[in-house]
Design a protein around this motif. Sequence first.
Motif, PDB file in Angstrom:
ATOM      1  N   PRO A 234       1.042 -40.116  39.893  1.00  0.00           N
ATOM      2  CA  PRO A 234       1.039 -39.088  37.841  1.00  0.00           C
ATOM      3  C   PRO A 234       1.699 -40.400  37.390  1.00  0.00           C
ATOM      4  CG  PRO A 234       2.443 -37.928  40.026  1.00  0.00           C
ATOM      5  CD  PRO A 234       1.532 -39.154  40.301  1.00  0.00           C
ATOM      6  N   PRO A 235       0.637 -40.409  36.267  1.00  0.00           N
ATOM      7  CA  PRO A 235       0.987 -41.507  35.216  1.00  0.00           C
ATOM      8  C   PRO A 235       1.929 -41.924  34.561  1.00  0.00           C
ATOM      9  CG  PRO A 235       0.021 -39.884  34.134  1.00  0.00           C
ATOM     10  CD  PRO A 235       0.133 -39.915  35.025  1.00  0.00           C
ATOM     11  N   GLU A 236       3.051 -40.777  34.783  1.00  0.00           N
ATOM     12  CA  GLU A 236       5.126 -40.856  34.486  1.00  0.00           C
ATOM     13  C   GLU A 236       5.200 -41.886  35.609  1.00  0.00           C
ATOM     14  OE1 GLU A 236       3.077 -38.153  34.859  1.00  0.00           O
ATOM     15  OE2 GLU A 236       2.728 -37.433  33.186  1.00  0.00           O
ATOM     16  N   GLU A 237       5.021 -41.613  37.443  1.00  0.00           N
ATOM     17  CA  GLU A 237       5.414 -42.118  38.226  1.00  0.00           C
ATOM     18  C   GLU A 237       4.864 -44.003  38.046  1.00  0.00           C
ATOM     19  OE1 GLU A 237       4.425 -42.294  43.151  1.00  0.00           O
ATOM     20  OE2 GLU A 237       4.923 -39.761  41.917  1.00  0.00           O
ATOM     21  N   VAL A 238       3.746 -43.992  37.545  1.00  0.00           N
ATOM     22  CA  VAL A 238       3.272 -45.479  37.151  1.00  0.00           C
ATOM     23  C   VAL A 238       4.148 -46.553  36.794  1.00  0.00           C
ATOM     24  CG1 VAL A 238       1.510 -47.717  36.795  1.00  0.00           C
ATOM     25  CG2 VAL A 238       1.153 -44.896  37.993  1.00  0.00           C
ATOM     26  N   VAL A 239       4.410 -45.788  35.411  1.00  0.00           N
ATOM     27  CA  VAL A 239       5.144 -46.313  34.041  1.00  0.00           C
ATOM     28  C   VAL A 239       6.734 -46.830  34.564  1.00  0.00           C
ATOM     29  CG1 VAL A 239       6.105 -45.668  31.915  1.00  0.00           C
ATOM     30  CG2 VAL A 239       3.295 -44.965  32.562  1.00  0.00           C
ATOM     31  N   ALA A 240       7.429 -45.548  35.296  1.00  0.00           N
ATOM     32  CA  ALA A 240       8.392 -45.407  35.776  1.00  0.00           C
ATOM     33  C   ALA A 240       8.342 -46.845  37.018  1.00  0.00           C
ATOM     34  CB  ALA A 240       8.690 -44.153  36.408  1.00  0.00           C
ATOM     35  N   LYS A 241       7.449 -46.947  37.426  1.00  0.00           N
ATOM     36  CA  LYS A 241       8.264 -48.520  39.077  1.00  0.00           C
ATOM     37  C   LYS A 241       8.018 -49.559  37.229  1.00  0.00           C
ATOM     38  CE  LYS A 241       6.552 -46.635  43.154  1.00  0.00           C
ATOM     39  NZ  LYS A 241       6.443 -47.210  43.722  1.00  0.00           N
ATOM     40  N   ILE A 242       7.430 -49.728  36.631  1.00  0.00           N
ATOM     41  CA  ILE A 242       6.985 -50.510  35.292  1.00  0.00           C
ATOM     42  C   ILE A 242       8.274 -51.101  35.097  1.00  0.00           C
ATOM     43  CG2 ILE A 242       5.779 -51.514  34.026  1.00  0.00           C
ATOM     44  CD1 ILE A 242       3.091 -50.258  34.451  1.00  0.00           C
ATOM     45  N   GLN A 243       8.472 -49.731  34.135  1.00  0.00           N
ATOM     46  CA  GLN A 243      10.235 -49.986  33.569  1.00  0.00           C
ATOM     47  C   GLN A 243      11.196 -50.015  34.494  1.00  0.00           C
ATOM     48  OE1 GLN A 243      10.352 -45.994  32.200  1.00  0.00           O
ATOM     49  NE2 GLN A 243       9.103 -46.875  29.923  1.00  0.00           N
ATOM     50  N   GLU A 244      11.291 -49.904  35.793  1.00  0.00           N
ATOM     51  CA  GLU A 244      12.726 -50.191  36.239  1.00  0.00           C
ATOM     52  C   GLU A 244      12.086 -51.758  36.968  1.00  0.00           C
ATOM     53  OE1 GLU A 244      14.100 -48.682  40.848  1.00  0.00           O
ATOM     54  OE2 GLU A 244      12.250 -47.886  41.116  1.00  0.00           O
ATOM     55  N   ALA A 245      11.674 -52.492  36.871  1.00  0.00           N
ATOM     56  CA  ALA A 245      11.233 -53.765  37.341  1.00  0.00           C
ATOM     57  C   ALA A 245      11.331 -54.453  36.296  1.00  0.00           C
ATOM     58  CB  ALA A 245       9.665 -53.472  37.964  1.00  0.00           C
ATOM     59  N   GLY A 246      10.831 -53.809  34.627  1.00  0.00           N
ATOM     60  CA  GLY A 246      11.689 -54.810  33.909  1.00  0.00           C
ATOM     61  C   GLY A 246       9.802 -55.018  33.030  1.00  0.00           C
ATOM     62  N   TYR A 247       9.869 -54.612  31.792  1.00  0.00           N
ATOM     63  CA  TYR A 247       8.249 -55.464  31.216  1.00  0.00           C
ATOM     64  C   TYR A 247       8.042 -56.554  31.303  1.00  0.00           C
ATOM     65  CZ  TYR A 247       7.149 -50.477  30.436  1.00  0.00           C
ATOM     66  OH  TYR A 247       6.604 -49.600  30.065  1.00  0.00           O
ATOM     67  N   THR A 248       8.567 -57.581  31.409  1.00  0.00           N
ATOM     68  CA  THR A 248       8.930 -58.892  31.150  1.00  0.00           C
ATOM     69  C   THR A 248       8.875 -59.624  32.464  1.00  0.00           C
ATOM     70  OG1 THR A 248      11.430 -58.819  31.302  1.00  0.00           O
ATOM     71  CG2 THR A 248      10.513 -59.108  28.572  1.00  0.00           C
ATOM     72  N   SER A 249       9.584 -58.827  33.706  1.00  0.00           N
ATOM     73  CA  SER A 249       9.076 -59.499  35.000  1.00  0.00           C
ATOM     74  C   SER A 249       7.612 -60.153  35.435  1.00  0.00           C
ATOM     75  CB  SER A 249       9.301 -58.218  35.825  1.00  0.00           C
ATOM     76  OG  SER A 249       9.912 -58.579  37.262  1.00  0.00           O
ATOM     77  N   GLY A 250       8.319 -61.001  36.277  1.00  0.00           N
ATOM     78  CA  GLY A 250       7.377 -62.171  36.413  1.00  0.00           C
ATOM     79  C   GLY A 250       7.350 -61.605  37.776  1.00  0.00           C
ATOM     80  N   MET A 251       7.684 -60.794  38.291  1.00  0.00           N
ATOM     81  CA  MET A 251       7.459 -60.351  39.714  1.00  0.00           C
ATOM     82  C   MET A 251       6.402 -59.302  39.810  1.00  0.00           C
ATOM     83  SD  MET A 251       8.551 -62.420  41.391  1.00  0.00           S
ATOM     84  CE  MET A 251       8.374 -61.985  42.986  1.00  0.00           C
ATOM     85  N   PRO A 252       5.879 -59.086  40.638  1.00  0.00           N
ATOM     86  CA  PRO A 252       5.056 -57.584  41.364  1.00  0.00           C
ATOM     87  C   PRO A 252       5.180 -57.174  41.255  1.00  0.00           C
ATOM     88  CG  PRO A 252       4.439 -59.605  42.547  1.00  0.00           C
ATOM     89  CD  PRO A 252       4.757 -59.938  41.986  1.00  0.00           C
ATOM     90  N   VAL A 253       4.277 -55.381  40.993  1.00  0.00           N
ATOM     91  CA  VAL A 253       5.090 -54.094  41.078  1.00  0.00           C
ATOM     92  C   VAL A 253       4.506 -53.175  42.179  1.00  0.00           C
ATOM     93  CG1 VAL A 253       6.358 -51.525  40.670  1.00  0.00           C
ATOM     94  CG2 VAL A 253       6.472 -53.895  39.155  1.00  0.00           C
ATOM     95  N   ARG A 254       4.390 -53.140  43.530  1.00  0.00           N
ATOM     96  CA  ARG A 254       3.490 -52.428  43.848  1.00  0.00           C
ATOM     97  C   ARG A 254       3.873 -50.503  43.370  1.00  0.00           C
ATOM     98  NH1 ARG A 254       4.573 -53.698  49.439  1.00  0.00           N
ATOM     99  NH2 ARG A 254       6.295 -52.418  49.592  1.00  0.00           N
ATOM    100  N   ILE A 255       2.137 -49.982  43.158  1.00  0.00           N
ATOM    101  CA  ILE A 255       2.130 -48.831  42.913  1.00  0.00           C
ATOM    102  C   ILE A 255       2.093 -47.895  44.305  1.00  0.00           C
ATOM    103  CG2 ILE A 255       2.416 -49.598  40.805  1.00  0.00           C
ATOM    104  CD1 ILE A 255      -0.544 -48.436  40.720  1.00  0.00           C
TER     105      ILE A 255
END
Length: 589
Positions: free
Chosen positions: A117-138
């Motif tokens: 679900p696209p909401e799940e992808v966005v939620a993972k990015i938001q949890e890390a923060g849009y300015t995070s310099g670390m990758p997020v596994r989806i």
Amino acid sequence: MVSGHSFFSGVSAGKKNRVRLQRSVVLMLTITGLMSVCVARLAQLQLMEGEYHRQRAEENRIRQVPIPAARGNIVDRDGRLLAANHLARSVYLWPREQKPEEWKKSAERLSQILDIPPEEVVAKIQEAGYTSGMPVRIAQNLDQKAFVALAEQLADLQGIEVRAESSRYYPTDGYGSHIVGYIGEATREDLMEHPEYPMGIIIGKMGIENSANKALTGVWGNRLVEVNSNGDELRELGVRSPIAGDSMPLTLDLEVQKAAENALGGRRGAVVVLDVNTGGVVALASGPSFDPNIFTRRVDDEEWERLQALENPFLNRALQGYPPGSTFKIVTAAAGMESGKFPPGIYLGTSSYIVVGGIAFHEHSGGYGYIGYRDALAYSSNTFFYQIGMEAGPEEIAKWGHNMGIGESTSLDLLGLDGGMHGSIPTPEEKLRLYNEPWYAGDSVTMGIGQGLVLCTPLELAVMVASIANGGYRVKPHLLAELTDTPKTKPVPTGMKPETVATIRDGLVAVVQKGTARLLNDGSIPLTGGKTGTSEVIGQPSHALYVAFGPAKDPEIAIAVVVENGGYGGMAAAPIALQVFRSYFNQSK
């Protein structure tokens, strides 16, 4: 003489010149002011904030790429894999490579490829923060079809990376799942509790995967790389290699585990097999079960609901309490002899029933006449043990039950498993405290045959029968092979006299030779000892139980079997023990 027209023309020209001069001055001042602002801002950027912006530029050019550590394998006593790793593709996002609105659009495209679900992808990015310099596994375990589809669109999707990494898998087709457990990505709560965890780390959620998580996880490494404006890697600046997790050998025998689960056949119940000398768990089965491979990928709501419909497959029934029925007569026999009131050589009269407090308590048949412990255990005489239960008393029975492993005397700490409970053998004092009810004579009668308020877990029943098999010692069940033969797992003397142990052991062998478990005396295995049990459940079919040890001479393993609502122990539970013995003895040849 100057004419009037010439005079006024001169005055007008002078005014115009002054206006032009004023405008020029204003323009010059404006330009100078603007230049001053630019110079000041330039000075601020270069002198005052130069270090900050140099760092931002460096961060946009340099990435720290985490390298997951390979999780340690979990193996059985012979090194057979129970949990291992293989290479798989995972999808990572770099949050600051796109703006929030752009990520929403990208999430829609990724959703179609990855079935997330696209909401799940966005939620993972938001949890890390849009300015995070670390990758997020989806996504993990990307299949070939999704990999090709994603590769075709990577050029148009900035900040997305497909990475090969180690992924967990369970090669046993679900056997031993309640022991091994399963894994999952660390939640926000996990990350807060363990600040040392990197984002996206996989941790144990159940079983040995959870209890031994620290040793299995290892230490993550990282790579420092330079990238261009498109995020493409240009060169590697440095590497800190990961440290793989430790391999975790268990006391479990995978072949015996398979035999136990196959014999249980998905029915609600449990099978426990212990080494009678060390307490090592040879097998521990609970039904119904589940496949831990499910949790190596995303589990959607529909699949989770299907799992829950299987009568709670995550409940470890080997660690839940059941009325033990006639298997508890082993404890009653020990209490009778150790109390001094019913010595090993005693004979008691049996009948079709006895009356206590105006209530008739029945035998299986018309009675067996005058019999001793050997025949009382072999034929599972109720009236024999009713008498011992009343005369020995609930406190004596509770004492010897605890000494032999029923209740908190069998610690669950060394197992490292989830959701366990202890059995209970309430005394009159405890009944009054727990239920606000007095003790009746009938309570002592039913306690003597393992009914009423008595509860035992299959694990405790295995410890109980092991204490008869090994000469009177309470073993400490454990799963980690490194704990075997250490002070932590040293068996504890129960205090039973040798003649008490010998008398009960002789009776349990008679159960197989001529009693209620003769089907185990079919010649396919060495002679064993055992005790059947059938515990009544109000409004439902009875639970079927069987406890055993084998071989009869120089015992090696103890077994406890419970089949919920299975009926008679000799018909539903004892055949399971037979299959377990066959597997164990066939390997021993």
